[in-house]
Write an enzyme that holds these catalytic residues in place. Structure first.
Site, PDB file in Angstrom:
ATOM      1  CE1 TYR A 108      -4.142  -1.365  -0.322  1.00  0.00           C
ATOM      2  CE2 TYR A 108      -3.557  -2.732   1.564  1.00  0.00           C
ATOM      3  CZ  TYR A 108      -4.405  -2.440   0.516  1.00  0.00           C
ATOM      4  OH  TYR A 108      -5.490  -3.213   0.273  1.00  0.00           O
ATOM      5  CD  GLU A 209       0.885 -32.495   7.015  1.00  0.00           C
ATOM      6  OE1 GLU A 209       1.234 -33.693   7.125  1.00  0.00           O
ATOM      7  OE2 GLU A 209       0.125 -32.094   6.137  1.00  0.00           O
ATOM      8  CG  ASP A 261      -1.662 -36.288   7.056  1.00  0.00           C
ATOM      9  OD1 ASP A 261      -1.653 -36.642   8.254  1.00  0.00           O
ATOM     10  OD2 ASP A 261      -2.453 -35.447   6.572  1.00  0.00           O
TER      11      ASP A 261
END
Lengths: 381, 516
Positions: A108, A209, A261
């Site tokens: 910005y 994780e 996983d």
């Protein structure tokens, strides 16, 4: 148990004065080119896959030697040149005035309209940048060109990492004991290098994780019972989570175990902790933990730990495609164990989540799986 | 056309030529009130041009049109031509007859028949007589006639005649009242005059209408050299023509001498070789020839391959320079080029193809090239889709010449020949004669290649200009940023960069670029 002895860091952060000096010097070199009537030209290492090199010895991804010359007098590069020096001036201002803007703040602050008359005599206008991708890209350019990480330049970002364990850190003059946070955990701040790690009393670091697993292990006080430091990056880790992981390994010699996983995305998350990501390979030297070990869940665990059928999920085509890509990454390619895992994954087309271990009871993960795998050295690298 | 009309005349032996033409008026383009008015203007303007440019006079032509009641239209065409001798005025305008055609050259009209059609049509539809005022340079007087045609007897009726001291140096004024639909014909007529002005940049043409006046002032004082008269090429002769030639020749003439005297490029040797090849004795007297012999002779003349090429002296192309001036005058393009091809021939008829190509400026944007067609300097306004020029233009892939449609591209094609190969009787479209088609394609492609070179140059210039804009617009931003970092005055850096940019642009050799 006695605290870990601290080692000297190879990747210590530069001081604030040093950062400002490097940035000013870089800008000054462009100014001097102009004063000597030379076309101002930036030299920026190329951040593409073709210029990303696998450093076998150090086991991290690093940026290759290719550099792009970005001249202001090159029609195709003029805008990017303007954006780069504009961003540089904003960062220098923040450093001079002691501000800590976020990357969105920088977007910005630099965004405004340029008015001009085009070659057909029409009055026109354009924005300095149109979206945050453009401003983020020049921040990365400045990082690679100056060798400074944005954290060093005092640029903030959303930090999502959490840490808990027998660790005492010092921040802004306060000592914080990471073992006395109750059910909570310490939120890793954007600039990890401003933290002083005063005391570490642990045998290893366990990186999980998933946030939910982290919460569960913290609630059980797993880290206290097994004398370890517990970290999560909530999925794909941000830079500060990776940095604190690396510091614990580098400065205190703690082994790092990663638990994800058993699927392509979990494997890739491990690889980011260990070797760095392709898009940010220039940061690997400070962020990667080359000796990180993959604790699980492995593809072979599915049979070895007799995971019940109802926990097994069919891998999607995207999972398989991703696994095939991983097979081509140098750090997977040079690991026999990983080739075996990935090939098996592609062959069986089966994946499981960490939660699948609850098929043997909720305590199986903490009481059996993790301690057993570490004790029997059943990790892979 | 000549052959077709001549042979029809025999079939209609009972009719006077005037009757014949009236009954077949669509052949001459008088099929309806719109076409008729257009055709009337056309015939009068073309006569005016033939009376001026062919005789070395810079044309000054005024056309005045006023719609009257009952679909009647007043038409007046004034020229500064050589004028017509008073004794010939009634015949020229009031009698339909066949001109002799043993001599040959490129003209706008054939036989001068068209203008008589206009007179005839006016008389039939409005009953008003034709008024002609004419004077010649050498005469002290001007002659005024009011004429009608006695259709049954094909004779002029002089209604009124006056002689007075002349009020202008030389020229002819024709006035008539004819039936026509001015509202519908107006656009065609205006565009016809505009195109005439394009092909004849040396002519001043004024169109006065009821409520407006349009003037095309000449932009050149150069006239293209007028065509010389020449002989027919043996390949281009037909049976009727040869029969007429024989009728007019001394019967004691030998066949060989006859060929040598009457045809283009035929010497003793050529005549001998041909006649031997065709199975005739070169010494045969004309009086010995039967009709069948003549038929064989004409057929063999067409078949023979060893004639010399027809001489193009009978042709008068506009020329590249004048053509360019004409196109500029009407289309005001930013780029124009013209190609005049060397003479070529088809079936014994010499022809020359000229092409002009205009790009940018006031040329309207269009999805295909805008086409302006001319035959012997006559604008062709109808049947464009059937014309060979359109066919050639459509077959070209313009992208290889850097033209992306819609584009401001106009193409002018001019074919001049002693025999324009028109398609059908309307005389508005040129047929796909392979020789003509080939010449057109060569000329258009040559012009297109020049356009491509021009566009490439423009592109390069544009590229440099764009470079200046792109780099220039970021100078304030870059100066401000680096001045802040280096604690310098931003004006110093901006001035340095601006100077470097100016220098950089100069080395690329461009200062001013015309807008594309």
């Amino acid at each position: 148990m006695s605290p870990r002895r601290r080692r000297k860091s190879q990747s210590a952060a530069p001081s604030e004065e040093e950062v400002l000096r490097i940035l000013e010097k870089w800008g000054q070199s462009l100014t001097e080119q102009i004063l000597k009537n030379r076309y101002p030209t930036l030299e920026i290492p190329v951040r593409t896959l073709s210029n990303t090199i696998w450093d076998k010895k150090r086991k991290i991804l690093v940026l290759g030697p290719k550099k792009a010359r970005r001249s202001f007098f090159d029609v195709g590069e003029a805008k990017r040149f303007m954006q780069t020096v504009l961003m540089l001036s904003i960062i220098v201002r923040a450093r001079r005035e002691g501000d800590y803007p976020t990357i969105r703040d920088l977007y910005y602050t630099g965004k405004h309209t340029i008015y001009y008359v085009d070659e057909m005599g029409r009055r026109r206008s354009e924005e300095t940048w149109n979206d945050q991708r453009e401003s983020n890209a020049v921040i990365q350019d400045i990082e690679v060109a100056t060798g400074l990480l944005r954290e060093h330049m005092g640029i903030m970002h959303d930090a999502k990492g959490k840490i808990v364990g027998n660790v005492i850190i010092r921040s802004k003059g306060y000592d914080i004991d990471l073992s006395r946070l109750g059910s909570g955990a310490y939120a890793v701040p954007p600039n990890v290098d401003k933290l002083e790690i005063r005391r570490v009393d642990a045998d290893y670091v366990l990186v999980v994780e998933k946030d939910a697993i982290f919460e569960r292990l913290n609630e059980e006080e797993f880290w206290r019972k097994h004398n370890c430091v517990l970290i999560t990056g909530k999925g794909q880790p941000d830079r500060s989570t990776r940095r604190i992981t690396r510091r614990l390994w580098e400065e205190f010699g703690l082994p790092v175990y990663v638990l994800t996983d058993a699927d392509s995305y979990g494997f890739y998350i491990y690889s980011v902790y260990r070797s760095g990501s392709i898009s940010l390979s220039y940061e690997s030297e400070r962020l990667a933990t080359p000796e990180a070990r993959f604790l699980g869940v492995t593809v072979t665990d599915i049979t070895e730990y007799k995971i019940p059928r109802n926990y097994i999920i069919k891998a999607t085509d995207r999972d398989i495609k991703r696994a095939q890509e991983l097979l081509r990454y140098p750090w997977f390619k040079e690991s026999k164990a990983w080739i075996e895992q990935l090939k098996l994954f592609i062959k069986k087309k089966e994946k499981v989540e960490i939660e699948a271990l609850s098929g043997h009871g909720f305590k199986f993960l903490t009481q059996t799986y993790i301690p057993e795998k570490i004790k029997q050295r059943k990790w892979i690298v | 056309m000549a052959a077709r009309l001549s042979s029809r005349r025999e079939k209609f032996r009972g009719l006077s030529p005037a009757e014949f033409f009236y009954k077949n008026r669509e052949i001459a383009g008088f099929s309806n009130p719109v076409r008729a008015l257009y055709q009337t203007i056309r015939e009068l303007v073309e006569n005016a041009l033939d009376a001026t440019e062919t005789h070395g006079i810079l044309p000054e032509i005024k056309v005045n049109i006023k719609p009257l009641e009952n679909d009647h239209v007043f038409v007046r065409v004034e020229d500064n031509g050589i004028g017509i001798p008073p004794t010939e005025i009634p015949i020229v305008f009031g009698r339909v007859f066949y001109g002799s055609k043993y001599q040959l050259r490129q003209t706008r009209g054939v036989f001068g028949l068209g203008v008589k059609m206009a007179v005839l049509y006016a008389q039939i539809t409005t009953g008003k007589p034709l008024k002609v005022v004419s004077t010649q340079n050498k005469s002290k007087y001007e002659y005024e006639f009011e004429i009608q045609i006695d259709i049954a007897h094909n004779m002029p009726i002089i209604k009124n005649m006056a002689i007075r001291e002349k009020t202008f140096p030389h020229g002819t004024i024709v006035e008539l009242i004819t039936e026509g639909n001015w509202t519908l014909a107006r656009r065609k007529i205006e565009s016809y005059l505009e195109r005439t002005a394009m092909i004849a940049p040396y002519a001043t043409i004024v169109l006065e209408e009821l409520d407006s006046k349009k003037e095309y002032r000449r932009v050149s004082k150069v006239l293209p050299p007028p065509p010389e008269t020449g002989k027919y090429h043996p390949k281009g002769a037909d049976l009727e023509l040869v029969k007429n030639m024989i009728r007019r020749s001394k019967k004691s003439l030998t066949l060989m001498k006859f060929l040598m005297e009457n045809f283009d490029g035929v010497g003793k040797k050529t005549a001998e070789n041909f006649l031997t090849w065709a199975g005739f004795d070169p010494e045969t007297k004309l009086s010995k020839l039967t009709l069948q012999d003549i038929e064989i002779l004409v057929r063999k003349m067409k078949e023979y391959e060893k004639w010399r090429r027809p001489k193009p002296i009978t042709l008068s192309p506009v020329g590249e320079s004048l053509l360019k001036q004409g196109v500029k005058r009407i289309l005001n393009p930013s780029y124009v080029t013209a190609v005049t091809r060397p003479p070529s021939s088809f079936g014994g008829n010499p022809f020359i193809v000229e092409v002009a190509l205009a790009y940018g400026g006031n040329v309207p944007q269009s999805d295909t090239p805008t086409l302006y067609r001319f035959a012997n300097r006559i604008p062709l306004l109808y049947d464009e889709g059937a014309d060979v020029s359109r066919k050639v233009i459509s077959s070209i892939d313009w992208s290889i010449y850097k033209v992306k449609f819609p584009a401001p591209l106009a193409i002018v094609t001019h074919i001049c020949s002693t025999k324009i190969p028109f398609k059908g009787v309307g005389k508005e479209a040129i047929a796909e004669v392979p020789e003509v088609e080939k010449e057109l394609e060569i000329a258009i492609r040559e012009a297109a290649r020049r356009l491509r070179r021009h566009l490439s140059k423009l592109e390069k210039l544009y590229e440099v200009k764009r470079r200046k804009t792109i780099i220039g617009k970021y100078i304030p931003e870059v100066s401000r940023a680096l001045a802040y970092v280096s604690n310098l005055d931003e004006k110093v850096l901006a001035k340095k960069l601006q100077t470097m940019l100016e220098k950089d642009i100069k080395t690329r050799g461009v200062i001013n670029v015309p807008a594309a």
